[in-house]
Scaffold this motif. Sequence first.
Motif, short mmCIF file in Angstrom:
data_model
loop_
_atom_site.label_atom_id
_atom_site.label_comp_id
_atom_site.label_asym_id
_atom_site.label_seq_id
_atom_site.Cartn_x
_atom_site.Cartn_y
_atom_site.Cartn_z
N THR A 11 0.83 -1.21 0.00
CA THR A 11 0.00 0.00 0.00
C THR A 11 0.86 1.26 0.00
O THR A 11 2.01 1.23 0.44
CB THR A 11 -0.91 0.04 1.25
OG1 THR A 11 -0.08 -0.12 2.40
CG2 THR A 11 -1.94 -1.06 1.24
N ASN A 12 0.30 2.34 -0.50
CA ASN A 12 0.91 3.67 -0.42
C ASN A 12 2.28 3.74 -1.11
O ASN A 12 3.19 4.42 -0.64
CB ASN A 12 1.03 4.09 1.06
CG ASN A 12 1.07 5.57 1.26
OD1 ASN A 12 0.62 6.35 0.41
ND2 ASN A 12 1.62 6.00 2.38
N SER A 26 -1.86 0.09 -3.49
CA SER A 26 -2.32 1.47 -3.70
C SER A 26 -1.09 2.36 -3.87
O SER A 26 0.02 1.97 -3.49
CB SER A 26 -3.17 1.96 -2.52
OG SER A 26 -2.38 2.02 -1.36
N PHE A 27 -1.31 3.53 -4.45
CA PHE A 27 -0.20 4.45 -4.71
C PHE A 27 -0.43 5.78 -4.01
O PHE A 27 -1.56 6.19 -3.77
CB PHE A 27 -0.10 4.74 -6.21
CG PHE A 27 0.41 3.59 -7.02
CD1 PHE A 27 1.76 3.35 -7.13
CD2 PHE A 27 -0.48 2.73 -7.65
CE1 PHE A 27 2.23 2.27 -7.88
CE2 PHE A 27 -0.02 1.66 -8.38
CZ PHE A 27 1.34 1.42 -8.50
N ALA A 28 0.69 6.47 -3.75
CA ALA A 28 0.59 7.85 -3.28
C ALA A 28 0.33 8.73 -4.50
O ALA A 28 0.74 8.40 -5.62
CB ALA A 28 1.86 8.27 -2.58
N ARG A 29 -0.35 9.84 -4.25
CA ARG A 29 -0.92 10.64 -5.33
C ARG A 29 0.10 11.25 -6.30
O ARG A 29 -0.03 11.13 -7.52
CB ARG A 29 -1.73 11.77 -4.69
CG ARG A 29 -2.56 12.59 -5.60
CD ARG A 29 -3.14 13.75 -4.82
NE ARG A 29 -2.09 14.64 -4.36
CZ ARG A 29 -1.55 15.57 -5.11
NH1 ARG A 29 -1.95 15.74 -6.33
NH2 ARG A 29 -0.59 16.35 -4.63
N TYR A 38 1.91 8.77 -8.47
CA TYR A 38 1.00 8.21 -9.47
C TYR A 38 0.94 9.10 -10.71
O TYR A 38 1.06 8.66 -11.84
CB TYR A 38 -0.38 8.09 -8.82
CG TYR A 38 -1.40 7.29 -9.59
CD1 TYR A 38 -1.33 5.90 -9.62
CD2 TYR A 38 -2.45 7.91 -10.26
CE1 TYR A 38 -2.27 5.15 -10.31
CE2 TYR A 38 -3.39 7.17 -10.95
CZ TYR A 38 -3.30 5.79 -10.97
OH TYR A 38 -4.23 5.06 -11.64
N ARG A 39 0.77 10.38 -10.48
CA ARG A 39 0.71 11.34 -11.59
C ARG A 39 2.04 11.41 -12.33
O ARG A 39 2.07 11.41 -13.56
CB ARG A 39 0.45 12.74 -11.03
CG ARG A 39 -0.96 13.10 -10.87
CD ARG A 39 -1.04 14.57 -10.45
NE ARG A 39 -1.10 15.44 -11.61
CZ ARG A 39 -2.14 16.23 -11.88
NH1 ARG A 39 -3.18 16.22 -11.08
NH2 ARG A 39 -2.14 17.00 -12.93
N GLU A 51 -3.13 -0.36 -10.04
CA GLU A 51 -3.56 -0.47 -8.65
C GLU A 51 -4.38 -1.74 -8.50
O GLU A 51 -5.48 -1.84 -9.03
CB GLU A 51 -4.39 0.76 -8.29
CG GLU A 51 -4.36 1.09 -6.82
CD GLU A 51 -4.77 2.54 -6.54
OE1 GLU A 51 -3.97 3.28 -5.97
OE2 GLU A 51 -5.89 2.91 -6.92
N PRO A 92 -8.42 5.84 -15.36
CA PRO A 92 -9.44 6.70 -15.94
C PRO A 92 -9.06 7.01 -17.39
O PRO A 92 -7.86 7.16 -17.68
CB PRO A 92 -9.41 7.96 -15.08
CG PRO A 92 -8.39 7.74 -14.03
CD PRO A 92 -7.77 6.41 -14.20
N MET A 107 -6.32 9.52 -18.13
CA MET A 107 -4.94 9.15 -17.85
C MET A 107 -4.43 8.10 -18.85
O MET A 107 -3.27 8.13 -19.26
CB MET A 107 -4.79 8.64 -16.42
CG MET A 107 -4.94 9.75 -15.41
SD MET A 107 -4.59 9.20 -13.74
CE MET A 107 -2.83 9.51 -13.63
#
Lengths: 161, 414
Positions: free
Chosen positions: A57-58, A84-87, A90-91, A102, A139, A142
Amino acid sequence: MEGKVWKFGNDIDTDVILPGRYLIYNDEENLSKHCMEGLDEDFDKKAQKGDIIVGGTNFGCGSSREHAPMAIKGLGISAVVAESFARIFYRNACNIGVPLVEAPGISKKVSEGEKINIDLEKGIIKIASGEEIEFKKLPPFMLNILNNGGLIPWIKNNPDL
Amino acid sequence: MSMTMSEKILARASGKDKVEAGEIVMANINIAMVHDLTGPLAVKGFKEIGTEKVWDKEKIVVPFDHQVPADSIDSANNHILMRKFVKEQNITNFYDVNQGVCHQVLPELGHVRPGEVIVGADSHTCTYGALGTFATGIGSTDMAMVFATGKLWFKVPETIRYEINGDLKENTSAKDVILNIIGTVGADGSTYKACEFVGQTISDFDMSDRMVLSNMAIEMGGKVGLCEADKKTDEYLKGRTDKPYKGFISDKDANYETIEFDVSDLEPQLACPHNVDNVKPVSEVSKPVDQVFLGSCTNGRIEDMRDAAKILKGNKVADGTRMLVIPASKEVYSKCLDEGLIKIFVDAGALVTNPCCGPCLGGHVGLIGPDEVSLSTSNRNFKGRQGSPEGEVYLSSAKVAAASAIKGEISLPE
Ligand code: SF4
C-alpha cells in the motif's frame, strides 16, 4: 506486457526509491543506477529490462521528485503494480509514461521472481498460477496520456487546451 | 449547490459554477513554484514542449533553498541552469541563495493568497493551505505543462474535515497535534483527499501553527491541507500583498467526512523511525541522540526559534550531541538576530547556518552517518532521509528538540 516480479513492502517512499543526495542528476541513466538504493544497493544490477515491481500500500509516498519514477523507467521496469499508490508519484509516473496498476490484494498473491502478465486495456493481470486478477482500469483521461507516451507528447497532440 | 472549500476554489479556477469530487477539471494556476532541485527537470520538460515563452513571467516563483550555497559542482550547475532560465524568461520572482526555504519564503513575500490555486514542484507545497489556498505538490513534467500553458488538470478531491478542539498544554504545540493526527489515521489516511483543519484549536492558532498542520497534510497522503482564511490570515497578509483576494469555506451541507480530535490532554509526540505515522508519546521513548536539527519548512519559523531559545537560554547542548539551528528564511534569521536568539543558540553550543533546507532531505549539510540518531523538527523520517540508511530519524516539536539537545537524549520539555 510480461515480466519478472520484484517485490517490495508497504509505504515504499521516494527517499528509498531515489535518495535525496542523487537529486542532482537530471537524466534517467544516472538516476537508474541508484534506483531502490535505500533498500537494496544492488537493485540496479539485479533488475532487468521488462521486469515488474510489485509493492504494497501507499507506494511512492513522500516527495514530489520525478527523479523517482525516472529512476524506475531508466532501469527499463515495464510497470509498477501495487495495492495502492501515493498521489504525486501516481501522476508523475503516468506523466513520463510508466504504467501503474492499482491491484488490491496483489502482494499476497505473487512471489518474487515469478512471471506475470499485465493487460492494461482489459484490466487483467495473469499470475504464474494461472489465476487472473482484475484491476480497475486507469481513468480514460490518464490512459490517453499514457497511450500518447506521457504528458509532453499529449500536450503536443492537444495544442488548444 | 453546496460545495466544499476545495470544490469552490477549483470551480472558480476552472471557470465553472459547480464542480464535484471525482470530476476532472482543467484549472488556471495563480502561482507556480520550482526550486533549485526540481527546477532543472521542469525546465527540461518545458523545452521539450517547445513553447518559447512561459505563460506568465510574474506568476512563476523560483527560490533556491535545497542546496544553498552550492555544495558540489553538480548543484552549482543546477543553479547556473536555473539562473539562465530565469534571465531568459524574465521571471520576476527569483530568490537566489540568500532568501530561505521555499515554503517559508512564498507566504512571507506575499505570493500566497486565500482562494487561489498554487502548484509547486515540491510535495510540501500544501503548506500554503494554511492561508486557505488550494496548494499542492506536483512533479516536474506537470510543472512543464504549467510553465507552457498556465493550466493543469486536477481530479477534484473528496474532503476530510479534521475538527480539532481543546486548549493545548504548555509543553505541546501544533507539531504534536499533527503528529497525533497522522499517527491515528496513518500515512495513507487521507490519500487523494483534501484535508481541512477546523475547530476552536485551529481558530486560536496563529499562522505559524496553521502552517505546521498544512505542511504535514502530505504525510497522510493529503492533496491539500486547508485552514479557513479569517482575521488572522488578513493580519498576516497585511503589508505582504496588495492584491485583492477572496477566501472560501465549505458549506455546512457539503459532502465531507469529519474526524474529531480533542487535544486538551495531548502530550508531546514523537514520530519514530522509519515512518511518519509511527507516533508515540515522547514520555514512552528514551533514546540518546547524536544530532538535533531545529529548522525546515515545518518548524523553522521565528515562533519555533523562540520556543527553543527559551529552553536553551543559559544551558548547554550535551556533550556527544550536536545541535544544528537553521532559521527557515532571511526574515526569520534577521528577527532571531534582533531578538538575541542567535547568541543564545551559539552560547549553548549549537551551530547556526544560513537559511536553507539543511539536513532535512539528506542532500546538503549536516547528514548523519550509520547508526547515528537524529532528532529533527522537520516532517519526514524515512529510511535514509537525512543521510545513511542505517541512521535513524525521529521527528518532534521545537520544544522537544531543545529539551533533548540539553539532555543528549529524547526528553520532555518541562
Ligand atoms: S525543508 Fe525539507 S521538507 Fe521543507 S522544502 Fe526543504 S527539503 Fe523539503
